[in-house]
Design an enzyme around this catalytic site. Structure first.
Site, PDB file in Angstrom:
ATOM      1  N   GLU A  86       0.832  -1.212   0.000  1.00  0.00           N
ATOM      2  CA  GLU A  86       0.000   0.000   0.000  1.00  0.00           C
ATOM      3  C   GLU A  86       0.864   1.259   0.000  1.00  0.00           C
ATOM      4  O   GLU A  86       1.717   1.438   0.873  1.00  0.00           O
ATOM      5  CB  GLU A  86      -0.929   0.003   1.227  1.00  0.00           C
ATOM      6  CG  GLU A  86      -1.868   1.206   1.224  1.00  0.00           C
ATOM      7  CD  GLU A  86      -2.857   1.187   2.380  1.00  0.00           C
ATOM      8  OE1 GLU A  86      -3.207   0.103   2.869  1.00  0.00           O
ATOM      9  OE2 GLU A  86      -3.274   2.288   2.784  1.00  0.00           O
ATOM     10  N   LYS A 282      -7.178  -0.542  11.455  1.00  0.00           N
ATOM     11  CA  LYS A 282      -6.605  -1.007  10.175  1.00  0.00           C
ATOM     12  C   LYS A 282      -5.343  -0.207   9.884  1.00  0.00           C
ATOM     13  O   LYS A 282      -4.329  -0.737   9.443  1.00  0.00           O
ATOM     14  CB  LYS A 282      -7.646  -0.852   9.062  1.00  0.00           C
ATOM     15  CG  LYS A 282      -7.245  -1.439   7.723  1.00  0.00           C
ATOM     16  CD  LYS A 282      -6.432  -0.498   6.860  1.00  0.00           C
ATOM     17  CE  LYS A 282      -6.085  -1.121   5.532  1.00  0.00           C
ATOM     18  NZ  LYS A 282      -5.152  -0.301   4.748  1.00  0.00           N
ATOM     19  N   ASP A 298       3.995 -14.345  11.276  1.00  0.00           N
ATOM     20  CA  ASP A 298       2.680 -14.723  10.760  1.00  0.00           C
ATOM     21  C   ASP A 298       1.706 -13.556  10.983  1.00  0.00           C
ATOM     22  O   ASP A 298       1.187 -13.362  12.081  1.00  0.00           O
ATOM     23  CB  ASP A 298       2.235 -15.980  11.526  1.00  0.00           C
ATOM     24  CG  ASP A 298       0.877 -16.473  11.134  1.00  0.00           C
ATOM     25  OD1 ASP A 298       0.135 -15.741  10.466  1.00  0.00           O
ATOM     26  OD2 ASP A 298       0.540 -17.609  11.512  1.00  0.00           O
ATOM     27  N   HIS A 395      -2.126  10.762  -0.198  1.00  0.00           N
ATOM     28  CA  HIS A 395      -2.494   9.564  -0.951  1.00  0.00           C
ATOM     29  C   HIS A 395      -2.561   9.830  -2.448  1.00  0.00           C
ATOM     30  O   HIS A 395      -2.190   8.989  -3.247  1.00  0.00           O
ATOM     31  CB  HIS A 395      -3.869   9.068  -0.482  1.00  0.00           C
ATOM     32  CG  HIS A 395      -3.764   8.215   0.733  1.00  0.00           C
ATOM     33  ND1 HIS A 395      -4.767   7.356   1.122  1.00  0.00           N
ATOM     34  CD2 HIS A 395      -2.787   8.073   1.634  1.00  0.00           C
ATOM     35  CE1 HIS A 395      -4.396   6.741   2.225  1.00  0.00           C
ATOM     36  NE2 HIS A 395      -3.192   7.165   2.553  1.00  0.00           N
TER      37      HIS A 395
HETATM   38  C1  MEV Z   1      -5.503   3.524   5.145  1.00  0.00           C
HETATM   39  O1  MEV Z   1      -4.841   2.338   4.782  1.00  0.00           O
HETATM   40  C2  MEV Z   1      -5.469   3.692   6.638  1.00  0.00           C
HETATM   41  C3  MEV Z   1      -6.283   4.876   7.170  1.00  0.00           C
HETATM   42  O2  MEV Z   1      -7.624   4.797   6.684  1.00  0.00           O
HETATM   43  C4  MEV Z   1      -6.235   4.765   8.668  1.00  0.00           C
HETATM   44  C5  MEV Z   1      -7.154   5.729   9.395  1.00  0.00           C
HETATM   45  O3  MEV Z   1      -8.183   6.150   8.828  1.00  0.00           O
HETATM   46  O4  MEV Z   1      -6.861   5.999  10.575  1.00  0.00           O
HETATM   47  C6  MEV Z   1      -5.737   6.184   6.690  1.00  0.00           C
END
Ligand code: MEV
Length: 450
Positions: A86, A282, A298, A395
């Protein structure tokens, strides 16, 4: 059925498997064969090593291995290896590392380190009698019968920490567990734990069968369901944290007070709102998984455990927390994580060996600490962007480069596009139109025809 089943696939040669696969699923495409084989390593020994990590290996799947420098962790300056596809994750980690470098860096602490496993079994009979028999007759034999398995681990300072019988009959009729706690020192310990558990099951079964305390019906009712480690290790826990006086946190267009207020509010939202907590966590796992993969561990186990831990109080919540008190800002992550620095891929995969060497060949405690820092840094960077500039700014530059790479743009064109989109919104459509304009074509399809 469109496709036919195959017999003896695993026994076919690599070439035979590719032929079958391409004939059956890819219209016998020569291009597909080329694509699969172009990722083979010329060094046949190295290729064999990779082939043997798994089964039916036909090619290699590349993953970028990036490095995030300037991580000051407990006074030690580290460069973190991160395997992740990513875009923006390594850049965000590096940015966070730099941000905290002159503010004391990251501090870590192992809070506890216990790994778990269970023998799940059924028993139809008197629970108290079983418990008494377990304590009087079985328990000592569980240690004795696993002495051969635990010998090495004990010499390294680990082994079995505790074994207890757990009555689960209120949840499932006749269901019990042998719940065992282990210290697996620097290994992740899966094989060690599972071997001990399988021996526990045999010992339990044998002792019950040989005992005259149970009726034949009770003996027959004892059924081992399964013996397996638990990937939920809430007591294999590490804390990573950062902190500084509030006034050090002034950001480009935001005062320190405003930034801290916005930041703390965003963390609070993740603490109470599962929709946000899932994305928030995430983002933490972006950093955690990248280090876990680069160091040959893992990541599925790490993911499963982190999310189970995030739900431990009955509602899915944030893994990070923030406190603003007496003029000080504190931000921390408590992460349950079971990783190893010996065994498994750690001594087999050449890149894993290098990653570990760059980290100073850490023991598993230190790797837990470093990994948690990667998660915290990632979360800090994400929240900082979210509550100030918004996430898309960073991004979109990567998105732009991805689109340009797909279009096989030249380096000069890439440079032109980065400047062109400095004050414009990147979208797939807008990149394609500008690309067509500067190339003097009507559509990108024209490129393919050339
Ligand atoms: C993207 O991979 C992760 C984010 O969405 C985490 C977040 O929103 O805190 C940018």
């Amino acid at each position: 059925m469109k496709h036919k089943p195959v017999e003896g696939f695993s026994k076919m040669s690599k070439q035979g498997k590719i032929e079958w696969l391409v004939n059956e699923y890819l219209n016998a495409s020569e291009k597909a064969v080329q694509t699969l084989t172009q990722y083979w390593n010329e060094d046949t020994e190295l290729q064999r090593l990779h082939d043997e990590f798994s089964e039916n290996t036909l090619s290699n799947f590349y993953m970028p291995l990036g490095f995030a420098p300037n991580f000051l962790i407990d006074g030690e300056l580290l460069c973190l290896p991160m395997a992740i596809e990513e875009s923006s994750v390594v850049a965000a980690a590096s940015k966070s590392a730099k941000f905290w470098l002159d503010k004391g860096g990251f501090k870590t602490k192992i809070l506890s380190k216990i790994k778990l496993g269970h023998v799940h079994f059924m028993f139809e009979g008197d629970a108290e009698k079983l418990n008494h028999f377990y304590l009087e007759t079985v328990l000592a034999k569980l240690y004795k019968d696993t002495a051969q398995i635990t010998k090495n681990m004990q010499s390294r300072g680990g082994g079995i920490l505790n074994i207890k019988l757990v009555d689960k009959t209120s949840e499932i009729q006749n269901y019990y567990q042998i719940h065992a706690e282990f210290d697996t020192v620097d290994s992740m310990g899966a094989n060690f734990i599972n071997s001990c558990l399988e021996q526990f099951a045999q010992t339990l079964k044998r002792e019950v069968e040989n005992s005259d305390e149970f009726t034949n019906d009770e003996k027959d009712s004892l059924q081992i369901v399964m013996c397996i480690l638990s990937n939920y290790t809430p007591d294999c826990l590490v804390r990573a944290e950062v902190g500084c006086p509030i006034e050090m946190l002034a950001d480009k267009d935001v005062s320190a007070e405003e930034f801290v207020e916005k930041f703390a509010r965003a963390v609070r939202i993740a603490e109470v709102e599962p929709y946000r907590a899932t994305t928030h966590n995430k983002g933490i796992m972006n950093g955690v998984d990248a280090v876990v993969i680069a160091t040959g561990n893992d990541f599925r186990a790490v993911e499963a455990c982190a999310h189970a831990f995030a739900s431990k109080d009955g509602r899915y919540t944030s893994l990070t927390h923030c406190e603003v008190k007496d003029g000080e800002f504190r931000f921390w992550l408590d992460l349950p994580i079971s990783v190893g620095t010996v065994g498994g891929l750690t001594s087999l995969h050449p890149l894993v060996k290098i990653a570990l060497e760059i980290l100073g060949n850490p023991n598993s405690d230190r790797l837990m600490e470093i990994t948690a820092v990667a998660g915290l840094a990632q979360n800090f960077a994400a929240i900082r962007s979210l509550v100030t500039t918004g996430i898309q700014k960073g991004h979109m530059k990567m998105h732009l480069l991805n689109i340009l790479n797909q279009l096989e743009a030249t380096d000069e064109e890439k440079e032109y596009f980065v400047t062109y989109f400095k004050d414009k919104t990147v979208s797939h459509h807008s990149v394609i139109s500008e690309f067509c304009r500067i190339r003097g074509i009507n559509s990108v399809e024209e490129l393919k025809k050339k």
